[in-house]
Scaffold this active site. Structure first.
Site, short mmCIF file in Angstrom:
data_model
loop_
_atom_site.label_atom_id
_atom_site.label_comp_id
_atom_site.label_asym_id
_atom_site.label_seq_id
_atom_site.Cartn_x
_atom_site.Cartn_y
_atom_site.Cartn_z
CD GLU A 111 -30.77 -10.90 -76.36
OE1 GLU A 111 -31.39 -9.96 -76.88
OE2 GLU A 111 -29.83 -11.49 -76.90
CG ASP A 112 -32.66 -14.33 -72.30
OD1 ASP A 112 -32.04 -14.31 -73.38
OD2 ASP A 112 -32.15 -14.06 -71.21
#
Ligand code: MN
Length: 729
Positions: A84-85
């Site tokens: 996700e990051d």
């Protein structure tokens, strides 16, 4: 536990030391690999606290190490925010760590995207997604809970607005789920942290109140434990532990709210725990305690004989301690080491014993709950009701224990009534329920049950099933789902009946016998075309309207060569039908200028006794007086009609049915006979009946009643013909 203030290095080193001790060197290597990928990926990223980002996945993994999780879970926890990051992709994880770990990370990423503080309508769907994720792999939820726990621990670094949103979501969703999965260690910590942000005043009051009396309480409890240990030494227990703890703030808070008490008035702020080796020891300890101290009535609970739904087992009792001329109630919980692990870690406790000692049953029971929720989800889709029920179900940790007449125990959510019980026994018991007895007395279905009640369901095999009102009576989601399922099935039966009669009526209208049309082959063709399972589904689709009658009829006819050939022949003949103006041939007494139609059911011809029916907006319809349809018509709308003596030669359609033995060229003979009378034939439809006789329906154009009778006499004279008559109705 880690303080948010300690350096990142300490956090990481503590974790690395821990895994060295907890895991086999090859397992340790796998975890280190995941750690280094996560560390590199998050390089240069920081938490709101200002600490390097890697501290977050490290602590999440560390929480799960403490719970004794397996290597893939720990690796996935370390990597849970990478996709996700950071630049790391799902594909990268699959190549490097394999599908199991990549799937876990993907599951957590998906769960992260679910926002529970958004619109009400979306919450049902969100809840559904979450349960799907849990059913697929419960470890995804474990990682999510650990993630949430660390985020709650470091919530002070976020804006006040975010604090409120996250704390509320945690208290609404994640703490109850942790509780329902039996992970009370996580549940308690989450709840206390939530209380701190959602009701700071109450939190401080409890914290201060507890701190103030701490010394006094400690003295009392320590005194009790001192005596207890002495007493237990007498009873030759192989091994035991005794300790005490203050109950967590949120449970005290709830007790104060619920019983409207001040902190002073809540007496069970602490609980003493006795942990022993065997179940036998548990009861022995209980005996010793009750032997020495007087128990408080109504406070003894045997969760060993009947565990809670989240697998919790223990004996609970509260006894009075006389100390310095005061009486103090002391709560004692007695359990085995095994039960203790399950009480703290719930579902997670199973990964502690991966050496194969545990039976899968408790695990299955909890997953059974997740699956049950998903199963009734089908019946509540898109409804707010589902959401509310699930919320109620996960947060309702209170239970009642009731008995069947055989003495079996049933566990129900607190607040359940007699009808809920009937459905808990079996859906058929619920559906056939005609009354309920509690402790041998007949009671209303909505009677709320208490622990210890013996409940009997009276059933009648002929009972028609639940009434719709029952949906308002039952309180448990599973009972509601079962009643809904019943109605869905019922409704389906109704649609089948309707659809079937629609098809049959239409077939008759087309002059086809339904039994001839709806052959297994024709049904199979329809089912294949419209992806249905069987004839019932076909009829249900028609009855419900999801398939049009025309679509189904066309497919049935074309799939049925015999029928379609007959229809084609019929259409060819029809196209040659002469056009007549017959309105003038009928006189309606007292009314003139009305539109006159001739009924198709009995095809009246001059000479027949007739009657008119004033239809709604469609003029007068003329029937033969002996037409069966007339009997069912509104009397007020029937009107006298008679044939006019016109010189005009007008012809009328008359339908004649001829039943004959199926031999030789019978149809040729029939058509020849009709032609010999000089009567034009406008339709013929031939088929076989059940007895194997040939049935021909012919429509001929005739001028009057006598002509029809003459033709019938001729037809009857054909040797193979069994009967011939005008068709009416
Ligand atoms: Mn995270």
């Amino acid at each position: 536990m880690y303080s948010e203030k300690e350096s990142a290095e300490v956090t990481v080193n503590n974790f690395l030391t821990k895994i060295k001790h907890y895991y086999h060197p090859t397992e340790e290597a796998a975890i280190l690999e995941a750690f280094s990928v996560a560390k590199n990926a998050h390089e240069g990223q920081f938490r709101a606290s200002g600490r390097p980002y890697i501290t977050h996945p490290t602590i999440v993994a560390d929480i799960l190490v403490d719970m004794g999780f397996d290597v893939p879970t720990i690796c996935a926890a370390l990597l849970h925010d990478t996709v996700e990051d950071t630049n790391v992709t799902d594909a990268d994880l699959r190549t490097k760590f394999g599908d199991e770990i990549a799937d876990l990370v993907a599951g957590v990423t998906k769960l992260d995207k679910i926002q529970f503080h958004n619109k009400e309508e979306e919450q049902t769907e969100n809840m559904r997604k979450m349960f799907f994720a849990m059913a697929k792999d419960i470890r995804v939820m474990m990682i999510k809970l650990a993630d949430r726990l660390h985020n709650m621990r470091s919530l002070m670094y976020l804006s006040e607005e975010k604090q409120q949103v996250i704390a509320k979501e945690t208290l609404d969703i994640f703490a109850p789920i942790a509780g329902r999965l039996g992970i009370s260690s996580v549940k308690s910590e989450l709840e206390d942290l939530c209380l701190k942000y959602l009701d700071r005043k109450a939190y401080d009051e409890i914290a201060q109140g507890i701190a103030m009396k701490k010394a006094e309480r400690e003295t009392i409890v320590e005194n009790f434990i001192f005596q207890l240990k002495d007493k237990l030494k007498e009873s030759n227990l192989a091994n035991f532990d005794v300790y005490w703890r203050t109950k967590h703030f949120y449970s005290i808070y709830k007790k104060m709210k619920k019983q409207n008490k001040t902190l002073e008035q809540v007496y069970d702020l602490t609980a003493v725990r006795v942990i022993v080796e065997t179940i036998k020891d548990c009861y022995a300890v209980l005996g010793s305690i009750h032997d020495k101290w007087k128990p408080m009535p109504g406070r003894f609970k045997d969760y060993i004989a009947v565990p809670k739904r989240n697998m919790y087992q223990s004996l609970h009792t509260t006894v009075f301690l006389d100390y310095q001329s005061h009486r103090y109630p002391i709560e004692v919980q007695i359990r085995t080491y095994e039960m203790h692990k399950i009480a703290e870690y719930g579902v997670a406790a199973h990964w502690k014993y991966k050496e194969g000692v545990t039976t899968k049953t408790e695990m299955d029971e909890t997953l059974g709950w997740v699956k049950e929720v998903l199963s009734y989800d089908k019946d509540f889709r898109d409804s707010k009701e589902f959401l509310n029920l699930i919320r109620k179900d996960i947060s309702n940790t209170n239970e009642v224990y009731v008995f069947t007449p055989n003495g079996d125990v049933k566990i129900l959510a607190a607040g359940s009534n007699a009808l809920d019980f009937a459905y808990a026994v079996h859906s058929e018991v619920g559906n056939k329920c005609v009354g309920t007895k509690v402790n041998n007395k007949i009671v209303p279905l909505d009677t709320v049950l208490s622990t210890g009640d013996t409940v009997e369901v009276m059933t009648n095999p002929n009972a028609k099933g639940p009434s719709r009102d029952w949906l308002k009576i039952v309180t448990t989601p599973s009972a509601k789902a079962k009643i809904r399922q019943f109605f869905k099935r019922e409704l389906k039966d109704e649609y089948i009946r309707t659809g079937k009669s629609m098809v049959e009526r239409d077939a008759k209208h087309r002059g086809i016998s339904p039994s001839e049309l709806v052959t297994p082959e024709a049904v199979a063709a329809v089912c294949e075309r419209y992806m249905l399972a069987n004839a019932d589904e076909m009829y249900a689709a028609v009855g419900y309207g999801s398939l049009s009658l025309t679509q189904v009829m066309l497919k049935l006819i074309t799939a049925n060569k015999h029928v379609s050939d007959a229809i084609k022949a019929q259409q060819v003949v029809r196209s040659r039908k002469p056009v007549n103006s017959k309105e003038k041939s009928v006189i309606i007494k007292g009314v003139e200028g009305l539109l006159v139609r001739f009924s198709r059911c009995c095809s009246p011809v001059p000479g027949d006794e007739i009657v008119g029916y004033i239809s709604r907006g469609r003029g007068v319809c003329v029937h033969r007086a002996d037409c069966p349809a007339v009997k069912n018509m509104e009397k007020e709308r029937l009107i006298k009609a008679e044939w006019a003596n016109t010189s005009e030669q007008t012809t009328f359609s008359a339908s004649i049915e001829i039943i004959s033995e199926d031999k030789g060229d019978i149809f040729a003979e029939i058509t020849r006979a009709i032609a010999n009378e000089g009567l034009p034939m406008t339709a013929i439809n031939a088929r076989k009946d059940k007895k194997g006789n040939a049935v021909a329906n012919v429509t001929v154009e005739i001028s009057n009643h006598d002509q029809a009778n003459q033709l019938i006499t001729k037809l009857k004279s054909i040797p193979a013909v069994i009967n011939a008559y005008r068709v009416n109705g």
